[in-house]
Design a protein around this motif. Structure first.
Motif, short mmCIF file in Angstrom:
data_model
loop_
_atom_site.label_atom_id
_atom_site.label_comp_id
_atom_site.label_asym_id
_atom_site.label_seq_id
_atom_site.Cartn_x
_atom_site.Cartn_y
_atom_site.Cartn_z
N THR A 175 -69.44 -22.92 1.39
CA THR A 175 -69.68 -21.54 1.81
C THR A 175 -70.58 -20.82 0.82
O THR A 175 -70.78 -21.27 -0.32
N ALA A 176 -71.10 -19.70 1.26
CA ALA A 176 -71.78 -18.72 0.40
C ALA A 176 -71.26 -17.34 0.79
O ALA A 176 -70.56 -17.20 1.80
N THR A 177 -71.58 -16.34 -0.01
CA THR A 177 -71.04 -15.00 0.22
C THR A 177 -72.17 -13.98 0.27
O THR A 177 -73.04 -13.95 -0.61
N LEU A 178 -72.13 -13.14 1.30
CA LEU A 178 -73.05 -12.02 1.45
C LEU A 178 -72.30 -10.73 1.13
O LEU A 178 -71.23 -10.47 1.70
N ASN A 179 -72.84 -9.94 0.23
CA ASN A 179 -72.27 -8.64 -0.12
C ASN A 179 -73.22 -7.52 0.27
O ASN A 179 -74.43 -7.62 0.05
N VAL A 180 -72.66 -6.46 0.85
CA VAL A 180 -73.44 -5.32 1.35
C VAL A 180 -72.90 -4.05 0.71
O VAL A 180 -71.68 -3.85 0.63
N ARG A 238 -69.22 -10.76 3.64
CA ARG A 238 -69.15 -11.74 4.71
C ARG A 238 -69.34 -13.14 4.16
O ARG A 238 -70.19 -13.37 3.29
N THR A 239 -68.58 -14.07 4.69
CA THR A 239 -68.73 -15.47 4.30
C THR A 239 -69.72 -16.16 5.22
O THR A 239 -69.65 -16.01 6.44
#
Length: 319
Positions: free
Chosen positions: A48-53, A136-137
């Motif tokens: 996985t990777a992680t998106l941060n907003v 979000r993953t």
């Protein structure tokens, strides 16, 4: 007139400065690193990777923002909607997904073959610190049945226009991502994997069957099956069995009795198969299953007492 002119200039300056206070969003995306992967079994590999907003609401207005995180194919490109990592001309197929079950692809409005982007909706807070955040993953999978992939490091880079995260505010109804083109933001990250060299090995027993008097040679064969990383050189050695005997004089044992036998690399039984230099079998992996025949022979010899004679030989694959 002088006062009116000054008033007009002041209003113009105020209007010019107003957009600076508009809502803004920033993004960070971690790299997706599959690490060292063993593909010899043909299974899929997940990570996985992680998106941060983070979105600001400097005007403290009760608004929501819709974010459309468009992720294109990356520098590795895509084929029929499947993304690719590259190592020179070598290809490793993978995909990005919206869900942990990896059934819904994460794509882009500009490259619909990859799927659609999952919209992210944030209700902007009207109280300090006036920041809305979300995480979000991004689910990744190296697709199954790629045992033929050559070893080495594979990469797909998402720099420049490979990502275009767009967003806009709304009050009641969220717009479709296909219509959200405002505030395009580039969010770089990399997808990497290191295909490690490996071999899977199994062996089929050699059964000389039921015999009476050992007045003549008895032949039988077995099979060693390997699945090795493509282009990987390997060698196969056979030890001397439970008694540590020479290749052509191994022993099947029952109590204090034994039957001599030999293992060979060729059907003529002229090249012994052992564990020292010049006695091993060599080859190169293809990523597919490879069968290597072991030729066994029980030479004519005095017949021991009846019974079930056995030996265990260890197969060692070096690469």
């Amino acid at each position: 007139m002088m006062n009116l002119r000054r008033a007009a200039l002041a209003i113009a300056a105020f209007l010019f400065a107003f957009p600076v206070l508009a809502q803004t969003c920033t993004f960070t995306m971690t790299d997706m690193n599959f690490g060292f992967v063993n593909l010899a079994s043909g299974s899929a590999v997940d990570t996985t990777a992680t998106l941060n907003v983070t979105c600001t609401n400097p005007l403290a207005q009760g608004l929501s923002v819709r974010i459309c995180p468009n992720i294109n194919a990356g520098s590795g490109g895509q084929s029929s909607g499947i993304r690719r990592m590259l190592q020179g001309s070598n290809i490793l197929n993978y995909q990005l997904y919206q869900n942990a079950g990896r059934t819904t692809s994460w794509g882009s409005t500009t490259q619909p073959a990859l799927g659609s982007p999952p919209p992210i909706d944030l209700l902007l807070p009207i109280l300090p610190p006036l920041l809305g955040t979300a995480s979000r993953t991004v689910y990744g999978r190296i697709l199954a049945s790629q045992a033929s992939a050559a070893r080495g490091i594979y990469l797909s880079s998402f720099a420049g226009a490979q990502t275009s995260f767009t967003y806009t505010t709304y009050t009641l109804l969220a717009p479709n991502c296909a219509d959200v083109t405002q505030n395009p933001t580039l969010v770089p990250f990399n997808v990497t994997a290191a295909v490690e060299p490996t071999c899977l090995v199994s062996a089929q027993p050699i059964n000389f069957g039921n015999q009476g008097v050992l007045s003549n040679a008895v032949d039988a064969t077995g099979t060693i099956t390997l699945t090795c990383t493509a282009n990987l050189a390997y060698s196969i050695a056979l030890n001397g069995g439970l008694t540590g005997s020479p290749p052509a004089a191994r022993q099947m044992v029952l109590g204090g009795s034994s039957i001599l036998y030999g293992l060979y690399r060729d059907a003529a039984r002229s090249n012994v198969w052992g564990s020292t230099a010049g006695q091993v079998v060599t080859g190169t992996g293809s990523g597919a299953s490879q069968n290597v025949t072991v030729y066994g022979r029980v030479p004519a010899q005095p017949t021991p007492a009846p019974g079930n004679y056995t030996d265990t030989v260890v197969v060692t694959v070096s690469y």
